[in-house]
Design an enzyme around this catalytic site. Sequence first.
Site, PDB file in Angstrom:
ATOM      1  N   ASP A  73     -11.253  50.177  -8.619  1.00  0.00           N
ATOM      2  CA  ASP A  73      -9.970  49.593  -9.055  1.00  0.00           C
ATOM      3  C   ASP A  73      -9.945  48.087  -8.869  1.00  0.00           C
ATOM      4  O   ASP A  73      -8.907  47.455  -9.135  1.00  0.00           O
ATOM      5  CB  ASP A  73      -8.804  50.175  -8.237  1.00  0.00           C
ATOM      6  CG  ASP A  73      -8.526  51.612  -8.574  1.00  0.00           C
ATOM      7  OD1 ASP A  73      -8.021  52.346  -7.704  1.00  0.00           O
ATOM      8  OD2 ASP A  73      -8.833  52.020  -9.719  1.00  0.00           O
ATOM      9  N   ASP A  80      -6.565  60.525  -3.817  1.00  0.00           N
ATOM     10  CA  ASP A  80      -5.993  59.598  -4.782  1.00  0.00           C
ATOM     11  C   ASP A  80      -4.464  59.545  -4.662  1.00  0.00           C
ATOM     12  O   ASP A  80      -3.809  60.575  -4.760  1.00  0.00           O
ATOM     13  CB  ASP A  80      -6.377  60.113  -6.184  1.00  0.00           C
ATOM     14  CG  ASP A  80      -6.067  59.116  -7.263  1.00  0.00           C
ATOM     15  OD1 ASP A  80      -6.654  58.037  -7.230  1.00  0.00           O
ATOM     16  OD2 ASP A  80      -5.229  59.427  -8.125  1.00  0.00           O
TER      17      ASP A  80
HETATM   18  O1  TEU Z   1      -5.266  54.203  -8.012  1.00  0.00           O
HETATM   19  C1  TEU Z   1      -3.880  54.122  -7.714  1.00  0.00           C
HETATM   20  C2  TEU Z   1      -3.489  52.746  -7.674  1.00  0.00           C
HETATM   21  O2  TEU Z   1      -2.602  52.362  -6.970  1.00  0.00           O
HETATM   22  C3  TEU Z   1      -4.299  51.850  -8.542  1.00  0.00           C
HETATM   23  O3  TEU Z   1      -3.854  52.193  -9.866  1.00  0.00           O
HETATM   24  C4  TEU Z   1      -4.044  50.450  -8.233  1.00  0.00           C
HETATM   25  O4  TEU Z   1      -2.712  50.271  -7.829  1.00  0.00           O
HETATM   26  C5  TEU Z   1      -4.227  49.672  -9.486  1.00  0.00           C
HETATM   27  O5  TEU Z   1      -5.467  50.054 -10.023  1.00  0.00           O
HETATM   28  C6  TEU Z   1      -4.193  48.235  -9.139  1.00  0.00           C
HETATM   29  O6  TEU Z   1      -3.972  47.546 -10.354  1.00  0.00           O
HETATM   30  C7  TEU Z   1      -5.749  55.523  -8.122  1.00  0.00           C
HETATM   31  C8  TEU Z   1      -7.176  55.455  -8.618  1.00  0.00           C
HETATM   32  O7  TEU Z   1      -7.968  54.746  -7.668  1.00  0.00           O
HETATM   33  C9  TEU Z   1      -7.163  54.740  -9.945  1.00  0.00           C
HETATM   34  O8  TEU Z   1      -8.492  54.546 -10.431  1.00  0.00           O
HETATM   35  C10 TEU Z   1      -6.378  55.600 -10.928  1.00  0.00           C
HETATM   36  O9  TEU Z   1      -6.272  54.882 -12.148  1.00  0.00           O
HETATM   37  C11 TEU Z   1      -4.970  55.910 -10.399  1.00  0.00           C
HETATM   38  O10 TEU Z   1      -4.941  56.272  -9.021  1.00  0.00           O
HETATM   39  C12 TEU Z   1      -4.408  57.115 -11.135  1.00  0.00           C
HETATM   40  O11 TEU Z   1      -5.127  58.242 -10.739  1.00  0.00           O
END
Ligand code: TEU
Length: 590
Positions: free
Chosen positions: A362, A232
């Site tokens: 996401d 992540d």
């Molecule tokens: O996502 C990181 C991230 O860049 C996402 O937040 C993406 O940019 C965003 O959803 C787009 O709008 C990771 C995980 O996949 C996400 O589910 C988490 O919320 C985030 O990190 C924090 O851990």
Amino acid sequence: MKHYFIATIAAAICSVVSHQHSFAQTSSMNKENNRQWWKEAVVYQIYPRSFKDSNGDGIGDLKGITSRLDYIKSLGIDVVWLNPIFSSPNADNGYDISDYRGIMKEFGTMEDFDELLKGMHQRGIKMVLDLVANHSSDEHDWFKQSRSSRNNPYRDYYHWWPAEKGKPAHRWSFFDVNGDAWKYDSVTNAYYLHYFSYKQPDLNWENPNVRKEIFDMMNFWFDKGVDGFRMDVIPFISKDTSFPELPKEYHGDYVTYYANGPHLHDYLKEMNKEVLSKHNVMSVAEGAGVTIETAHNFVDEDRHELNMLYHFDGVGYGYVPGKFKVPEPGGYKLVGFKEIYSKWDSVFAKKGWGTIYLGNHDQPRMLTRWGNDAPAYRDASSKMLTTFLLTMRATPYYYFGDELGMSNIKFDKIEDYKDIESINMYQQIKNHGGDLQEFIEAQKISARDNGRTPFQWDASANAGFTTGTPWIKVNPNYTTVNVAAEENNPNSCLNYFKKAVQLRKSNKVLVYGAYTLLDKANEKIYAYTREEGADKMLVILNFSKDKVNWKLPKGILLKGKPLLNNYASFMNINGLVSVEPYQAIVIRLK
Ligand code: TEU
Ligand code: CA
């Protein structure tokens, strides 16, 4: 039939005897020509919260997944990536971990985990977990200790800025209602850093004790038999702890700045040396902030860091600049879409390895975002997108439910949303007097919750996901879009997905073959060839709802019938192919 039957038994025995041994053999046998099991794998991502609830509390759980392992096996995929299953208060649905070695209580127990892992391995399926180590939960014991006093031994597990030095330089936060990544904490009269929610304080990777904690934890899960980690926002882990103003060369782009910390690659090399190199496992970086210029630093074999990464250029395409995930009116331009995926193919043409995805937890459902979820086009366009994902040169990451043609639920009101990103962004726009109606309309297409609605098993209450009240609403189209309705229909999205997986697995040209884009200016047709030695295939995808008479480029000579076709018909008259709306064709070339 007989041969198939014998082969199946043999394969089953082999996978039961020792999955590690057979995979280890595979990887060592092919190392010389750089073939790897994780390059040939099809990865299926499961969002555990929404897959199957076994105890009626409305929340998916590990026993629920175990109860559906035969379904997962029937897909023909090789690897399952589970979103975080660790102890968490669920401020961000598990991406805020309070115990890296504990199972989230809603998901079950460590015994349930052990049973699930065993069940997957018995079926020859590998399990990849989600490493969320850029930040922990503020309810992790480390953070409780760290915030308790300035000289607590865990103080430097996080990034603190003493208030007497004044407010630290601005850092932007993804989920903060004011977009501010510094939160003042009165207990020690200091600010702490959180790139995401204030309940997700960033861990201080500059502290070797933090790195050791994470590496030990990774080894703990690998020693249990886990086969890899999706990492992540791993590009964010290193920070310049002097916290200067954002350097001008980033032009306000905090995300790219976050992904270029001073010691990032030192830490990834250390992770490889201390952990990854000791196990036959795969690693995939969530490449937030990674560009084509920086991608090789993560995944080139001679870097000894990670195996592969996924970028955001594709899923971030087609939004109005400066607004929050507002789709461009009239939809995205296919020519630009083709440019992005062709560019990223060329990035890894010689070294490194990429991934291909259109959906994940996401993202909205790929059918709605990139295909056409109108009833008349759902089936064809879902299969067309599936064909794209399974015929490109990269490891496909296929999101659960897309094999059924699941689509966005399109909530009408903010109260239906569960995702911190939607809820906090709504609040942020409200606080700043922005256009809330525009936001709600846009979220129907782009919100993350669209991809998090419960998996649709059958037409019974709550789509057979739960006997209780689901934690998030079920898409009303579950009555027709579900496993039970599709598994016995040879022409369903589900059975098309299985066919496409088998086509990829039995034709390595679709994994390793060179990719050549054809007719790049065509605004409706995405066509490309895949070639390795004498083996050459043509993929024709109609991304439009119009019938297109497509002229085969010169030198392209078709051979035999389509190997894959989401229509019953295929018309090629003297090199003029009539391509139906959202038709997908894969065919050999002479
Ligand atoms: O996502 C990181 C991230 O860049 C996402 O937040 C993406 O940019 C965003 O959803 C787009 O709008 C990771 C995980 O996949 C996400 O589910 C988490 O919320 C985030 O990190 C924090 O851990
Ligand atoms: Ca449950």
